[in-house]
Write a protein that holds these residues in place. Structure first.
Motif, PDB file in Angstrom:
ATOM      1  N   THR A 192      56.049 -18.765   0.884  1.00 45.56           N
ATOM      2  CA  THR A 192      56.441 -19.138  -0.470  1.00 45.56           C
ATOM      3  C   THR A 192      56.870 -17.903  -1.255  1.00 45.56           C
ATOM      4  OG1 THR A 192      54.120 -19.068  -1.178  1.00 45.56           O
ATOM      5  CG2 THR A 192      55.005 -21.210  -0.504  1.00 45.56           C
ATOM      6  N   ALA A 193      57.270 -18.115  -2.510  1.00 43.58           N
ATOM      7  CA  ALA A 193      57.923 -17.064  -3.289  1.00 43.58           C
ATOM      8  C   ALA A 193      57.115 -15.770  -3.397  1.00 43.58           C
ATOM      9  CB  ALA A 193      58.266 -17.585  -4.680  1.00 43.58           C
ATOM     10  N   PRO A 194      55.799 -15.786  -3.639  1.00 43.35           N
ATOM     11  CA  PRO A 194      55.075 -14.511  -3.713  1.00 43.35           C
ATOM     12  C   PRO A 194      55.103 -13.737  -2.396  1.00 43.35           C
ATOM     13  CG  PRO A 194      53.833 -16.233  -4.802  1.00 43.35           C
ATOM     14  CD  PRO A 194      54.944 -16.912  -4.063  1.00 43.35           C
ATOM     15  N   TRP A 195      54.954 -14.425  -1.274  1.00 48.17           N
ATOM     16  CA  TRP A 195      55.027 -13.751   0.026  1.00 48.17           C
ATOM     17  C   TRP A 195      56.421 -13.164   0.244  1.00 48.17           C
ATOM     18  CZ3 TRP A 195      51.100 -14.487   4.177  1.00 48.17           C
ATOM     19  CH2 TRP A 195      49.981 -15.208   3.744  1.00 48.17           C
ATOM     20  N   ARG A 196      57.452 -13.878  -0.204  1.00 51.79           N
ATOM     21  CA  ARG A 196      58.814 -13.366  -0.057  1.00 51.79           C
ATOM     22  C   ARG A 196      59.027 -12.148  -0.948  1.00 51.79           C
ATOM     23  NH1 ARG A 196      60.053 -18.944  -0.501  1.00 51.79           N
ATOM     24  NH2 ARG A 196      61.080 -18.618  -2.525  1.00 51.79           N
ATOM     25  N   ALA A 197      58.459 -12.167  -2.152  1.00 51.53           N
ATOM     26  CA  ALA A 197      58.587 -11.007  -3.036  1.00 51.53           C
ATOM     27  C   ALA A 197      57.926  -9.781  -2.421  1.00 51.53           C
ATOM     28  CB  ALA A 197      57.965 -11.317  -4.400  1.00 51.53           C
ATOM     29  N   LEU A 198      56.803  -9.975  -1.785  1.00 48.31           N
ATOM     30  CA  LEU A 198      56.133  -8.860  -1.112  1.00 48.31           C
ATOM     31  C   LEU A 198      56.964  -8.369   0.068  1.00 48.31           C
ATOM     32  CD1 LEU A 198      52.578 -10.348  -1.387  1.00 48.31           C
ATOM     33  CD2 LEU A 198      53.192  -8.083  -2.223  1.00 48.31           C
ATOM     34  N   ALA A 199      57.544  -9.292   0.834  1.00 47.63           N
ATOM     35  CA  ALA A 199      58.380  -8.882   1.964  1.00 47.63           C
ATOM     36  C   ALA A 199      59.575  -8.064   1.487  1.00 47.63           C
ATOM     37  CB  ALA A 199      58.842 -10.111   2.744  1.00 47.63           C
ATOM     38  N   GLU A 200      60.156  -8.448   0.342  1.00 46.32           N
ATOM     39  CA  GLU A 200      61.276  -7.682  -0.206  1.00 46.32           C
ATOM     40  C   GLU A 200      60.841  -6.265  -0.590  1.00 46.32           C
ATOM     41  OE1 GLU A 200      62.728 -10.014  -3.412  1.00 46.32           O
ATOM     42  OE2 GLU A 200      63.485 -11.619  -2.104  1.00 46.32           O
ATOM     43  N   ALA A 201      59.554  -6.097  -0.894  1.00 41.83           N
ATOM     44  CA  ALA A 201      59.013  -4.764  -1.209  1.00 41.83           C
ATOM     45  C   ALA A 201      58.530  -4.031   0.038  1.00 41.83           C
ATOM     46  CB  ALA A 201      57.867  -4.896  -2.206  1.00 41.83           C
ATOM     47  N   GLY A 202      58.744  -4.625   1.220  1.00 41.77           N
ATOM     48  CA  GLY A 202      58.352  -3.965   2.471  1.00 41.77           C
ATOM     49  C   GLY A 202      56.929  -4.245   2.901  1.00 41.77           C
ATOM     50  N   ILE A 203      56.307  -5.306   2.359  1.00 46.58           N
ATOM     51  CA  ILE A 203      54.927  -5.663   2.689  1.00 46.58           C
ATOM     52  C   ILE A 203      54.976  -7.036   3.343  1.00 46.58           C
ATOM     53  CG2 ILE A 203      52.591  -5.982   1.774  1.00 46.58           C
ATOM     54  CD1 ILE A 203      53.671  -4.407  -0.752  1.00 46.58           C
ATOM     55  N   VAL A 204      54.715  -7.108   4.630  1.00 46.98           N
ATOM     56  CA  VAL A 204      55.045  -8.301   5.402  1.00 46.98           C
ATOM     57  C   VAL A 204      53.793  -8.949   5.986  1.00 46.98           C
ATOM     58  CG1 VAL A 204      57.361  -7.490   5.937  1.00 46.98           C
ATOM     59  CG2 VAL A 204      55.487  -6.909   7.483  1.00 46.98           C
ATOM     60  N   ASP A 205      53.915 -10.224   6.263  1.00 46.82           N
ATOM     61  CA  ASP A 205      52.839 -11.022   6.839  1.00 46.82           C
ATOM     62  C   ASP A 205      52.514 -10.506   8.236  1.00 46.82           C
ATOM     63  OD1 ASP A 205      51.087 -13.015   7.647  1.00 46.82           O
ATOM     64  OD2 ASP A 205      52.593 -14.620   7.595  1.00 46.82           O
ATOM     65  N   SER A 206      51.271 -10.101   8.451  1.00 46.09           N
ATOM     66  CA  SER A 206      50.897  -9.573   9.779  1.00 46.09           C
ATOM     67  C   SER A 206      51.103 -10.615  10.869  1.00 46.09           C
ATOM     68  CB  SER A 206      49.443  -9.102   9.759  1.00 46.09           C
ATOM     69  OG  SER A 206      48.554 -10.155   9.427  1.00 46.09           O
ATOM     70  N   TRP A 207      50.978 -11.887  10.513  1.00 45.14           N
ATOM     71  CA  TRP A 207      51.126 -12.928  11.533  1.00 45.14           C
ATOM     72  C   TRP A 207      52.520 -12.911  12.146  1.00 45.14           C
ATOM     73  CZ3 TRP A 207      46.600 -15.757  12.165  1.00 45.14           C
ATOM     74  CH2 TRP A 207      46.617 -16.653  13.248  1.00 45.14           C
ATOM     75  N   SER A 208      53.524 -12.638  11.323  1.00 43.76           N
ATOM     76  CA  SER A 208      54.902 -12.637  11.814  1.00 43.76           C
ATOM     77  C   SER A 208      55.200 -11.433  12.686  1.00 43.76           C
ATOM     78  CB  SER A 208      55.876 -12.672  10.636  1.00 43.76           C
ATOM     79  OG  SER A 208      55.809 -11.453   9.898  1.00 43.76           O
ATOM     80  N   ARG A 209      54.338 -10.412  12.642  1.00 49.95           N
ATOM     81  CA  ARG A 209      54.564  -9.177  13.395  1.00 49.95           C
ATOM     82  C   ARG A 209      53.653  -9.057  14.616  1.00 49.95           C
ATOM     83  NH1 ARG A 209      56.525  -5.164   9.950  1.00 49.95           N
ATOM     84  NH2 ARG A 209      56.704  -3.877  11.812  1.00 49.95           N
ATOM     85  N   ALA A 210      52.753 -10.001  14.807  1.00 52.82           N
ATOM     86  CA  ALA A 210      51.700  -9.840  15.813  1.00 52.82           C
ATOM     87  C   ALA A 210      52.229  -9.988  17.228  1.00 52.82           C
ATOM     88  CB  ALA A 210      50.584 -10.844  15.571  1.00 52.82           C
ATOM     89  N   SER A 211      51.733  -9.124  18.102  1.00 55.13           N
ATOM     90  CA  SER A 211      52.088  -9.226  19.514  1.00 55.13           C
ATOM     91  C   SER A 211      51.178 -10.188  20.257  1.00 55.13           C
ATOM     92  CB  SER A 211      52.014  -7.838  20.174  1.00 55.13           C
ATOM     93  OG  SER A 211      50.696  -7.319  20.105  1.00 55.13           O
ATOM     94  N   ARG A 212      49.969 -10.473  19.691  1.00 52.23           N
ATOM     95  CA  ARG A 212      49.027 -11.322  20.421  1.00 52.23           C
ATOM     96  C   ARG A 212      48.169 -12.161  19.473  1.00 52.23           C
ATOM     97  NH1 ARG A 212      44.438  -8.686  24.026  1.00 52.23           N
ATOM     98  NH2 ARG A 212      42.933  -9.980  22.932  1.00 52.23           N
TER      99      ARG A 212
END
Length: 274
Positions: A192-212
């Motif tokens: 949602t919008a707050p998570w997207r605002a954080l991603a635009e600032a370079g702070i991303v959801d760890s779940w989307s980056r996880a290898s395992r």
């Protein structure tokens, strides 16, 4: 199903940093056997933390007596960095417990989530009551990496406040100029919008980056039931883009057969290059 006492994440060794966020659910008057009673849940929270042994634990909704209970029961291994949301730092707290065997605290800070972040207890954007963010700059003795750890709890009422708060968190992280982990009850679903605002600032959801992933991406507000596939992930561990993310999980553990909170703990194992 009773918990078998085995940690969900398993053993974590340097350079990995095990980050956990848990809304411990503020204490409200309940009969002793009620699932929501703090007297029933307290030992389950302590057992969960002690067995998972996070390097960095973020908590939300801790009333002063609950914070005191956790600090005393967890013992000297974890250093508390907690601040209440009131003008003098009193009241409901968010904050961190930091593993003293790994981390040295370099700096402690808190900010109001408002147009006046340096005025404790200030309110903006239609929030129901003051919201804030609590952080620490820490040095990892195992890797000599210095990073910022932040804990917060976004507003439950105002979508505008959640977006503006996310933008403020992004500015705080940029101003620190360090790798960062931001852990929160975001009070809104991933994507949602707050998570997207954080991603635009370079702070991303760890779940989307996880290898395992250790578990499926289930909902994190099961309200004393087993987390449900397809449920909303409103709690999360977010990291700056230079982080490498290994294991992630949403906890369904019940130490002693007791749910620790109406929220589920969220885990992420991350590392930063020295």
């Amino acid at each position: 199903m009773p918990d078998d006492d085995r940690p969900l994440i398993g053993e974590v060794q340097p350079p990995d940093v095990h980050c956990v966020t848990l809304n411990v659910r503020r204490r409200v008057p309940r009969p002793a056997g009620h699932p929501d009673a703090w007297e029933r849940r307290r030992d389950a929270v302590v057992a969960l933390v002690a067995s998972e042994a996070p390097t960095v634990l973020a908590v939300q909704e801790a009333l002063p007596d609950q914070a005191a209970d956790l600090t005393a029961a967890l013992g000297s291994r974890w250093e508390p960095v907690l601040v209440g949301r009131g003008r003098r730092g009193g009241g409901e707290q968010v904050g961190l417990f930091l593993d003293r065997t790994r981390l040295d605290v370099v700096e402690r800070r808190s900010w109001a989530l408002s147009r006046r972040p340096h005025r404790p207890g200030s309110m903006s954007w239609g929030t129901a009551f003051p919201r804030h963010i609590v952080g620490a700059v820490v040095r990892d003795r195992a890797t000599d990496v210095t990073f910022t750890a932040l804990a917060t709890h976004l507003d439950v009422v105002s979508p505008w406040a959640r977006v503006r708060s996310a933008e403020l968190i992004g500015r705080i992280v940029r101003e620190r100029g360090l790798p960062a982990v931001v852990m929160a009850d975001w009070n809104c679903a991933a994507g949602t919008a707050p998570w997207r605002a954080l991603a635009e600032a370079g702070i991303v959801d760890s779940w989307s980056r996880a290898s395992r992933p250790v578990t499926e991406p289930v909902g994190t507000y099961p309200h004393y039931a087993r987390p449900r596939v397809g449920g909303r992930r409103i709690d999360g561990v977010l990291v700056t883009r230079e982080a490498t993310v290994g294991r992630v999980a949403v906890s369904d553990r019940q130490p002693g057969g007791v749910w620790p909170s109406d929220h589920a703990a969220v885990h992420a194992v991350v590392r930063w290059t020295p």
